[in-house]
Design an enzyme around this catalytic site. Structure first.
Site, short mmCIF file in Angstrom:
data_model
loop_
_atom_site.label_atom_id
_atom_site.label_comp_id
_atom_site.label_asym_id
_atom_site.label_seq_id
_atom_site.Cartn_x
_atom_site.Cartn_y
_atom_site.Cartn_z
N GLU A 39 7.67 2.82 -5.90
CA GLU A 39 7.65 2.22 -4.53
C GLU A 39 7.99 3.15 -3.38
O GLU A 39 8.67 4.29 -3.45
CB GLU A 39 8.54 0.90 -4.57
CG GLU A 39 9.02 0.30 -3.37
CD GLU A 39 7.51 -0.70 -2.60
OE1 GLU A 39 6.62 0.19 -2.38
OE2 GLU A 39 7.79 -1.77 -2.59
N ASP A 40 7.26 3.14 -2.22
CA ASP A 40 7.74 3.85 -1.12
C ASP A 40 9.19 3.88 -0.66
O ASP A 40 9.80 4.76 -0.34
CB ASP A 40 6.54 3.90 -0.09
CG ASP A 40 6.48 2.58 0.45
OD1 ASP A 40 7.05 1.79 0.00
OD2 ASP A 40 5.88 2.54 1.66
N ASP A 96 3.64 3.27 6.90
CA ASP A 96 2.92 3.08 8.18
C ASP A 96 3.73 2.50 9.33
O ASP A 96 4.91 1.94 9.25
CB ASP A 96 1.89 2.05 7.92
CG ASP A 96 2.33 0.59 7.82
OD1 ASP A 96 3.28 0.24 6.91
OD2 ASP A 96 1.67 -0.31 8.55
N PHE A 153 13.07 3.80 12.15
CA PHE A 153 11.56 3.56 11.52
C PHE A 153 11.01 4.84 11.16
O PHE A 153 10.92 5.79 11.87
CB PHE A 153 10.98 3.11 12.75
CG PHE A 153 9.74 2.08 12.26
CD1 PHE A 153 9.94 0.80 12.37
CD2 PHE A 153 8.53 2.38 11.72
CE1 PHE A 153 8.96 -0.06 11.81
CE2 PHE A 153 7.77 1.97 11.30
CZ PHE A 153 7.86 0.41 11.47
N ASP A 186 14.33 -1.39 1.48
CA ASP A 186 14.97 -1.82 2.51
C ASP A 186 16.04 -2.92 2.12
O ASP A 186 17.20 -2.60 1.73
CB ASP A 186 13.92 -2.10 3.49
CG ASP A 186 14.44 -2.54 5.03
OD1 ASP A 186 15.82 -2.43 5.27
OD2 ASP A 186 13.52 -2.39 5.85
N ARG A 197 -0.13 6.71 7.72
CA ARG A 197 0.39 6.67 6.50
C ARG A 197 -0.40 7.88 5.78
O ARG A 197 0.30 8.56 4.85
CB ARG A 197 -0.56 5.65 5.59
CG ARG A 197 -0.07 4.20 5.96
CD ARG A 197 -0.85 3.25 4.69
NE ARG A 197 -0.72 1.83 5.08
CZ ARG A 197 0.30 0.91 4.86
NH1 ARG A 197 1.19 1.51 4.15
NH2 ARG A 197 0.33 -0.24 5.41
N LYS A 240 0.89 -1.15 0.03
CA LYS A 240 -0.04 0.12 -0.12
C LYS A 240 0.79 1.25 -0.05
O LYS A 240 0.40 2.33 -0.34
CB LYS A 240 -0.83 -0.07 1.21
CG LYS A 240 -1.75 -1.08 1.60
CD LYS A 240 -2.54 -0.82 2.80
CE LYS A 240 -3.33 -2.15 3.15
NZ LYS A 240 -3.87 -1.90 4.41
#
Ligand code: PRP
Length: 174
Positions: free
Chosen positions: A98-99, A158, A151, A102, A164, A42
């Protein structure tokens, strides 16, 4: 989430400036062409919405959702398609949006999967890149910001499905 300390990493003004530059670069690279932009659900939905509205070339949009199997936040490396795209991409110029990248496992899998469908070209645009966390080699073609480990939430990203909607990107402080 409410009780967690967080501080702004990228403000909405900084984000929109960076997106304009990315969109200009992408528009120049594909000048005269048309793109199929594939957002990865998402997290990418807000970045993708802003990015495509800054492009100076036409595009079609589609979405994919992937699932990675592992324990908690530790990915085992097994990635599978949860929701596939609907558009045919053979012979088309495709840009995955893509957000965050990683470990690289998700995007490596998606790139490999979509390449098998013979697009004319396939590139990847990521909003955030946590370069130091790679488990498999992966380099995006377009990157919004490279960040340290930590983080991050907001702007599509999220924490347990919360945060979000925040317009800025925050890093959570212990
Ligand atoms: C996040 C992010 C990428 C993936 C990156 O998705 O959106 O898809 O993890 O991690 P990797 O490089 O280690 O594979 P997440 O599973 O949190 O789903 P979401 O987009 O629905 O938040």
């Amino acid at each position: 989430m409410k009780s967690m300390k967080k501080e702004v990493l990228f403000s909405k003004e900084v984000i929109s400036g960076r997106i304009r530059s990315l969109a200009d670069e992408i528009s120049r690279d594909y000048a005269g062409g048309e793109l199929i932009v594939i957002g990865v659900l998402k997290g990418a939905f807000i970045f993708m919405a802003d990015l495509i509205r800054s492009l100076q070339i036409p595009c079609m949009v589609d979405f994919a959702q992937l699932a990675s199997y592992g324990s908690g936040s530790v990915s085992s490396g097994n990635v599978a398609i949860k929701k596939d795209i609907g558009l045919p991409i053979a012979g088309k110029d495709v840009l995955i949006v893509e957000d965050i990248v990683d470990t690289g496992l998700t995007l490596s899998f998606l790139v490999k999967t979509l390449k098998e469908r013979s697009p004319r070209s396939l590139k990847v645009c990521v909003f955030l890149d946590k370069k130091m966390r790679r488990k498999v080699p992966f380099t995006a073609d377009y990157t919004g910001f490279t960040i340290d480990d930590g983080f991050v939430v907001g702007y599509g990203l999220d924490f347990n499905e919360q945060a979000r909607f925040l317009p800025d990107v925050y890093v959570i402080k212990e």
